[in-house]
Design a protein around this motif. Structure first.
Motif, PDB file in Angstrom:
ATOM      1  N   VAL A 101      29.931  44.361  33.026  1.00  0.00           N
ATOM      2  CA  VAL A 101      28.514  44.170  32.719  1.00  0.00           C
ATOM      3  C   VAL A 101      28.254  44.382  31.228  1.00  0.00           C
ATOM      4  CG1 VAL A 101      26.213  45.108  33.112  1.00  0.00           C
ATOM      5  CG2 VAL A 101      27.720  44.685  35.046  1.00  0.00           C
ATOM      6  N   ILE A 102      28.859  45.425  30.665  1.00  0.00           N
ATOM      7  CA  ILE A 102      28.674  45.682  29.232  1.00  0.00           C
ATOM      8  C   ILE A 102      29.244  44.542  28.402  1.00  0.00           C
ATOM      9  CG2 ILE A 102      29.394  47.188  27.332  1.00  0.00           C
ATOM     10  CD1 ILE A 102      29.206  49.532  29.318  1.00  0.00           C
ATOM     11  N   SER A 103      30.445  44.082  28.736  1.00  0.00           N
ATOM     12  CA  SER A 103      31.035  42.989  27.964  1.00  0.00           C
ATOM     13  C   SER A 103      30.259  41.688  28.147  1.00  0.00           C
ATOM     14  CB  SER A 103      32.498  42.800  28.335  1.00  0.00           C
ATOM     15  OG  SER A 103      32.625  42.461  29.694  1.00  0.00           O
ATOM     16  N   ALA A 104      29.687  41.463  29.312  1.00  0.00           N
ATOM     17  CA  ALA A 104      28.880  40.261  29.516  1.00  0.00           C
ATOM     18  C   ALA A 104      27.610  40.310  28.677  1.00  0.00           C
ATOM     19  CB  ALA A 104      28.531  40.109  30.998  1.00  0.00           C
ATOM     20  N   ALA A 120      28.689  39.647  25.195  1.00  0.00           N
ATOM     21  CA  ALA A 120      29.217  38.294  25.013  1.00  0.00           C
ATOM     22  C   ALA A 120      28.109  37.254  24.911  1.00  0.00           C
ATOM     23  CB  ALA A 120      30.151  37.942  26.161  1.00  0.00           C
ATOM     24  N   PHE A 121      26.991  37.490  25.536  1.00  0.00           N
ATOM     25  CA  PHE A 121      25.920  36.507  25.522  1.00  0.00           C
ATOM     26  C   PHE A 121      24.930  36.730  24.388  1.00  0.00           C
ATOM     27  CE2 PHE A 121      27.030  36.424  30.161  1.00  0.00           C
ATOM     28  CZ  PHE A 121      27.728  35.237  30.076  1.00  0.00           C
ATOM     29  N   THR A 122      25.323  37.516  23.426  1.00  0.00           N
ATOM     30  CA  THR A 122      24.477  37.730  22.262  1.00  0.00           C
ATOM     31  C   THR A 122      25.101  37.038  21.061  1.00  0.00           C
ATOM     32  OG1 THR A 122      25.610  39.793  21.735  1.00  0.00           O
ATOM     33  CG2 THR A 122      23.679  39.954  23.154  1.00  0.00           C
ATOM     34  N   THR A 123      24.656  37.378  19.888  1.00  0.00           N
ATOM     35  CA  THR A 123      25.152  36.714  18.685  1.00  0.00           C
ATOM     36  C   THR A 123      26.570  37.139  18.324  1.00  0.00           C
ATOM     37  OG1 THR A 123      24.153  38.425  17.325  1.00  0.00           O
ATOM     38  CG2 THR A 123      22.863  36.439  17.708  1.00  0.00           C
ATOM     39  N   MET A 136      40.152  54.587  44.493  1.00  0.00           N
ATOM     40  CA  MET A 136      40.208  53.188  44.148  1.00  0.00           C
ATOM     41  C   MET A 136      38.797  52.625  43.924  1.00  0.00           C
ATOM     42  SD  MET A 136      42.712  51.531  43.533  1.00  0.00           S
ATOM     43  CE  MET A 136      43.826  50.236  43.735  1.00  0.00           C
ATOM     44  N   PHE A 137      37.861  53.107  44.712  1.00  0.00           N
ATOM     45  CA  PHE A 137      36.481  52.655  44.561  1.00  0.00           C
ATOM     46  C   PHE A 137      35.933  53.062  43.195  1.00  0.00           C
ATOM     47  CE2 PHE A 137      31.875  53.153  45.307  1.00  0.00           C
ATOM     48  CZ  PHE A 137      31.601  51.834  45.651  1.00  0.00           C
ATOM     49  N   ARG A 138      36.375  54.213  42.716  1.00  0.00           N
ATOM     50  CA  ARG A 138      35.938  54.696  41.402  1.00  0.00           C
ATOM     51  C   ARG A 138      36.365  53.725  40.298  1.00  0.00           C
ATOM     52  NH1 ARG A 138      37.951  60.279  38.637  1.00  0.00           N
ATOM     53  NH2 ARG A 138      36.551  60.223  36.858  1.00  0.00           N
ATOM     54  N   TRP A 139      37.617  53.237  40.372  1.00  0.00           N
ATOM     55  CA  TRP A 139      38.094  52.278  39.372  1.00  0.00           C
ATOM     56  C   TRP A 139      37.309  50.970  39.455  1.00  0.00           C
ATOM     57  CZ3 TRP A 139      40.661  53.501  35.297  1.00  0.00           C
ATOM     58  CH2 TRP A 139      41.474  54.629  35.296  1.00  0.00           C
ATOM     59  N   ALA A 140      36.966  50.545  40.645  1.00  0.00           N
ATOM     60  CA  ALA A 140      36.188  49.315  40.809  1.00  0.00           C
ATOM     61  C   ALA A 140      34.820  49.457  40.147  1.00  0.00           C
ATOM     62  CB  ALA A 140      36.037  48.983  42.285  1.00  0.00           C
ATOM     63  N   ILE A 141      34.194  50.609  40.303  1.00  0.00           N
ATOM     64  CA  ILE A 141      32.887  50.853  39.673  1.00  0.00           C
ATOM     65  C   ILE A 141      33.027  50.892  38.157  1.00  0.00           C
ATOM     66  CG2 ILE A 141      31.003  52.527  39.443  1.00  0.00           C
ATOM     67  CD1 ILE A 141      30.995  50.992  42.073  1.00  0.00           C
ATOM     68  N   ILE A 142      34.083  51.530  37.662  1.00  0.00           N
ATOM     69  CA  ILE A 142      34.305  51.588  36.211  1.00  0.00           C
ATOM     70  C   ILE A 142      34.491  50.186  35.648  1.00  0.00           C
ATOM     71  CG2 ILE A 142      35.935  52.339  34.430  1.00  0.00           C
ATOM     72  CD1 ILE A 142      36.324  54.903  36.100  1.00  0.00           C
ATOM     73  N   PHE A 143      35.304  49.363  36.326  1.00  0.00           N
ATOM     74  CA  PHE A 143      35.513  47.998  35.850  1.00  0.00           C
ATOM     75  C   PHE A 143      34.244  47.162  35.952  1.00  0.00           C
ATOM     76  CE2 PHE A 143      40.157  48.724  36.788  1.00  0.00           C
ATOM     77  CZ  PHE A 143      40.500  48.819  35.446  1.00  0.00           C
ATOM     78  N   LEU A 144      33.437  47.398  36.963  1.00  0.00           N
ATOM     79  CA  LEU A 144      32.167  46.688  37.084  1.00  0.00           C
ATOM     80  C   LEU A 144      31.257  47.021  35.910  1.00  0.00           C
ATOM     81  CD1 LEU A 144      30.230  44.922  38.758  1.00  0.00           C
ATOM     82  CD2 LEU A 144      29.415  47.044  39.796  1.00  0.00           C
ATOM     83  N   ILE A 145      31.201  48.281  35.544  1.00  0.00           N
ATOM     84  CA  ILE A 145      30.374  48.688  34.398  1.00  0.00           C
ATOM     85  C   ILE A 145      30.898  48.050  33.113  1.00  0.00           C
ATOM     86  CG2 ILE A 145      29.704  50.671  32.991  1.00  0.00           C
ATOM     87  CD1 ILE A 145      29.676  52.304  35.638  1.00  0.00           C
ATOM     88  N   LEU A 146      32.220  48.049  32.928  1.00  0.00           N
ATOM     89  CA  LEU A 146      32.796  47.426  31.738  1.00  0.00           C
ATOM     90  C   LEU A 146      32.524  45.924  31.687  1.00  0.00           C
ATOM     91  CD1 LEU A 146      36.221  49.276  31.485  1.00  0.00           C
ATOM     92  CD2 LEU A 146      34.232  49.513  29.998  1.00  0.00           C
TER      93      LEU A 146
END
Length: 60
Positions: free
Chosen positions: A13-16, A19-22, A1-11
């Motif tokens: 961060v990437i989407s953020a 999202a804050f670019t052009t 379960m911790f592995r999925w939490a880390i994967i979602f955290l990475i996703l």
């Protein structure tokens, strides 16, 4: 379960970062365009449904 939490955290961060670019302006423009297209299609389908229902229930 911790592995999925880390994967979602990475996703997140990437989407953020993206999202804050052009890309935001492009996404907003596309969202507005598709919103109005789908609203127009909704009203066309609604009108077609009323017309079709009236045509089917019309007594001769």
């Amino acid at each position: 379960m911790f592995r999925w939490a880390i994967i979602f955290l990475i996703l997140i961060v990437i989407s953020a970062v993206l999202a804050f670019t052009t890309l935001v302006t492009v996404a907003v423009g596309l969202a507005k365009f598709f919103f109005f297209v789908f609203i127009a299609l909704f009203f066309l389908a609604l009108a077609g449904g009323f017309y079709g229902a009236r045509k089917l229930t019309k007594k001769k």
